[in-house]
Design a protein around this motif. Structure first.
Motif, PDB file in Angstrom:
ATOM      1  N   GLY A   1      26.898  26.470  41.956  1.00 23.69           N
ATOM      2  CA  GLY A   1      25.480  26.738  41.776  1.00 23.69           C
ATOM      3  C   GLY A   1      25.095  28.031  42.459  1.00 23.69           C
ATOM      4  O   GLY A   1      25.891  28.953  42.555  1.00 23.69           O
ATOM      5  N   ARG A   2      23.907  28.070  43.000  1.00 20.34           N
ATOM      6  CA  ARG A   2      23.375  29.312  43.567  1.00 20.34           C
ATOM      7  C   ARG A   2      23.787  29.454  45.027  1.00 20.34           C
ATOM      8  O   ARG A   2      22.967  29.382  45.930  1.00 20.34           O
ATOM      9  N   THR A   3      25.087  29.660  45.237  1.00 23.12           N
ATOM     10  CA  THR A   3      25.580  29.846  46.596  1.00 23.12           C
ATOM     11  C   THR A   3      25.191  31.226  47.109  1.00 23.12           C
ATOM     12  O   THR A   3      24.873  32.123  46.339  1.00 23.12           O
ATOM     13  N   SER A   4      25.220  31.369  48.405  1.00 25.44           N
ATOM     14  CA  SER A   4      24.782  32.615  49.027  1.00 25.44           C
ATOM     15  C   SER A   4      25.718  32.973  50.170  1.00 25.44           C
ATOM     16  O   SER A   4      26.228  32.110  50.864  1.00 25.44           O
ATOM     17  N   SER A   5      25.900  34.282  50.358  1.00 26.10           N
ATOM     18  CA  SER A   5      26.759  34.736  51.441  1.00 26.10           C
ATOM     19  C   SER A   5      26.148  34.480  52.806  1.00 26.10           C
ATOM     20  O   SER A   5      26.815  34.603  53.825  1.00 26.10           O
ATOM     21  N   THR A   6      24.871  34.123  52.843  1.00 24.06           N
ATOM     22  CA  THR A   6      24.211  33.855  54.121  1.00 24.06           C
ATOM     23  C   THR A   6      24.382  32.411  54.564  1.00 24.06           C
ATOM     24  O   THR A   6      23.922  32.029  55.630  1.00 24.06           O
TER      25      THR A   6
ATOM     26  N   GLY B   1      40.076  21.607  69.056  1.00 26.21           N
ATOM     27  CA  GLY B   1      41.509  21.590  69.301  1.00 26.21           C
ATOM     28  C   GLY B   1      42.278  20.680  68.369  1.00 26.21           C
ATOM     29  O   GLY B   1      43.504  20.779  68.267  1.00 26.21           O
ATOM     30  N   ARG B   2      41.584  19.770  67.699  1.00 30.60           N
ATOM     31  CA  ARG B   2      42.240  18.862  66.735  1.00 30.60           C
ATOM     32  C   ARG B   2      41.846  19.181  65.302  1.00 30.60           C
ATOM     33  O   ARG B   2      42.652  19.036  64.382  1.00 30.60           O
ATOM     34  N   PHE B   3      40.591  19.593  65.098  1.00 32.03           N
ATOM     35  CA  PHE B   3      40.092  19.893  63.756  1.00 32.03           C
ATOM     36  C   PHE B   3      39.944  21.403  63.600  1.00 32.03           C
ATOM     37  O   PHE B   3      39.607  22.116  64.551  1.00 32.03           O
ATOM     38  N   THR B   4      40.147  21.872  62.366  1.00 33.71           N
ATOM     39  CA  THR B   4      39.955  23.286  62.058  1.00 33.71           C
ATOM     40  C   THR B   4      39.188  23.422  60.755  1.00 33.71           C
ATOM     41  O   THR B   4      39.606  22.888  59.722  1.00 33.71           O
ATOM     42  N   ILE B   5      38.059  24.121  60.803  1.00 35.00           N
ATOM     43  CA  ILE B   5      37.283  24.399  59.600  1.00 35.00           C
ATOM     44  C   ILE B   5      37.639  25.800  59.136  1.00 35.00           C
ATOM     45  O   ILE B   5      37.802  26.717  59.935  1.00 35.00           O
ATOM     46  N   SER B   6      37.765  25.967  57.820  1.00 27.14           N
ATOM     47  CA  SER B   6      38.136  27.274  57.291  1.00 27.14           C
ATOM     48  C   SER B   6      37.606  27.438  55.883  1.00 27.14           C
ATOM     49  O   SER B   6      37.320  26.444  55.191  1.00 27.14           O
ATOM     50  N   ARG B   7      37.481  28.670  55.477  1.00 27.11           N
ATOM     51  CA  ARG B   7      37.120  28.966  54.091  1.00 27.11           C
ATOM     52  C   ARG B   7      38.372  28.805  53.252  1.00 27.11           C
ATOM     53  O   ARG B   7      39.433  29.302  53.597  1.00 27.11           O
TER      54      ARG B   7
ATOM     55  N   GLY C   1      32.885  34.392  59.234  1.00 20.43           N
ATOM     56  CA  GLY C   1      33.818  33.312  59.519  1.00 20.43           C
ATOM     57  C   GLY C   1      33.732  32.689  60.898  1.00 20.43           C
ATOM     58  O   GLY C   1      34.627  31.939  61.297  1.00 20.43           O
ATOM     59  N   MET C   2      32.646  32.922  61.657  1.00 16.30           N
ATOM     60  CA  MET C   2      32.538  32.308  62.978  1.00 16.30           C
ATOM     61  C   MET C   2      32.490  30.790  62.832  1.00 16.30           C
ATOM     62  O   MET C   2      31.837  30.271  61.938  1.00 16.30           O
ATOM     63  N   THR C   3      33.186  30.099  63.711  1.00 16.39           N
ATOM     64  CA  THR C   3      33.290  28.649  63.627  1.00 16.39           C
ATOM     65  C   THR C   3      32.716  27.959  64.857  1.00 16.39           C
ATOM     66  O   THR C   3      32.665  28.550  65.945  1.00 16.39           O
ATOM     67  N   TYR C   4      32.302  26.719  64.679  1.00 17.70           N
ATOM     68  CA  TYR C   4      31.715  25.919  65.743  1.00 17.70           C
ATOM     69  C   TYR C   4      32.245  24.491  65.615  1.00 17.70           C
ATOM     70  O   TYR C   4      32.463  24.011  64.502  1.00 17.70           O
TER      71      TYR C   4
ATOM     72  N   ALA D   1      31.276  23.690  61.801  1.00 15.65           N
ATOM     73  CA  ALA D   1      30.554  24.559  60.886  1.00 15.65           C
ATOM     74  C   ALA D   1      31.212  25.934  60.864  1.00 15.65           C
ATOM     75  O   ALA D   1      31.903  26.318  61.817  1.00 15.65           O
ATOM     76  N   ILE D   2      30.974  26.656  59.782  1.00 16.13           N
ATOM     77  CA  ILE D   2      31.523  28.006  59.635  1.00 16.13           C
ATOM     78  C   ILE D   2      30.491  28.883  58.935  1.00 16.13           C
ATOM     79  O   ILE D   2      29.829  28.439  57.990  1.00 16.13           O
ATOM     80  N   ARG D   3      30.331  30.091  59.427  1.00 18.67           N
ATOM     81  CA  ARG D   3      29.437  31.057  58.771  1.00 18.67           C
ATOM     82  C   ARG D   3      30.210  31.703  57.638  1.00 18.67           C
ATOM     83  O   ARG D   3      31.323  32.191  57.847  1.00 18.67           O
ATOM     84  N   TRP D   4      29.603  31.686  56.415  1.00 11.93           N
ATOM     85  CA  TRP D   4      30.329  32.189  55.259  1.00 11.93           C
ATOM     86  C   TRP D   4      30.671  33.667  55.423  1.00 11.93           C
ATOM     87  O   TRP D   4      31.757  34.091  55.054  1.00 11.93           O
TER      88      TRP D   4
END
Length: 125
Positions: A26-31, A66-72, A56-59, A50-53
């Motif tokens: 749909g109407r995804t955004s780089s923000t 240390g156990r989970f990793t979020i990524s694009r 790529g900053m992650t939280y 969470a990750i900023r599109w």
């Protein structure tokens, strides 16, 4: 409008790994900020990662750091959550979320505009 579809949940044993994916259309955004939340029975929805599109900053919440990793993901508009060393307390329905006005409140579910339907993760011996 943005549609989010999660996949990858299942039943695993303590110590195992699982990878969740979220496909946005749909109407995804780089923000956008893309996030993962979870909700266990009888508990409130909890921020996981969470990750900023853009950038790529992650939280992460402390309990998964240390156990989970979020990524694009390699595919456009996909986000993954790699979960290692899973524990029974990780059992929950996991939701993908997206928002363009999250700002610094990446941990606040109210700031996210779009949600997936959820995928069950069960960690049990």
């Amino acid at each position: 409008q943005v549609q989010l579809v999660e996949s990858g949940g299942g039943l695993v044993r303590p110590g195992d790994s699982l990878r969740l994916s979220c496909a946005a259309s749909g109407r995804t955004s780089s923000t956008y900020v893309m996030g993962w939340f979870r909700q266990a029975p009888g508990k409130e929805r909890e921020f996981v990662a969470a990750i900023r599109w853009t950038g790529g900053m992650t939280y992460y919440v402390d309990s998964v750091r240390g156990r989970f990793t979020i990524s694009r993901g390699s595919a456009r508009n996909t986000v993954s959550l790699q979960m290692n060393s899973l524990k029974p307390e990780d059992t929950a329905v996991y939701y993908c979320a997206a928002g363009s006005r999250v700002g610094g409140s990446y941990y606040d579910a109210v700031k996210y505009d779009y949600w997936g339907q959820g995928t069950q993760v069960t960690v049990s011996s």
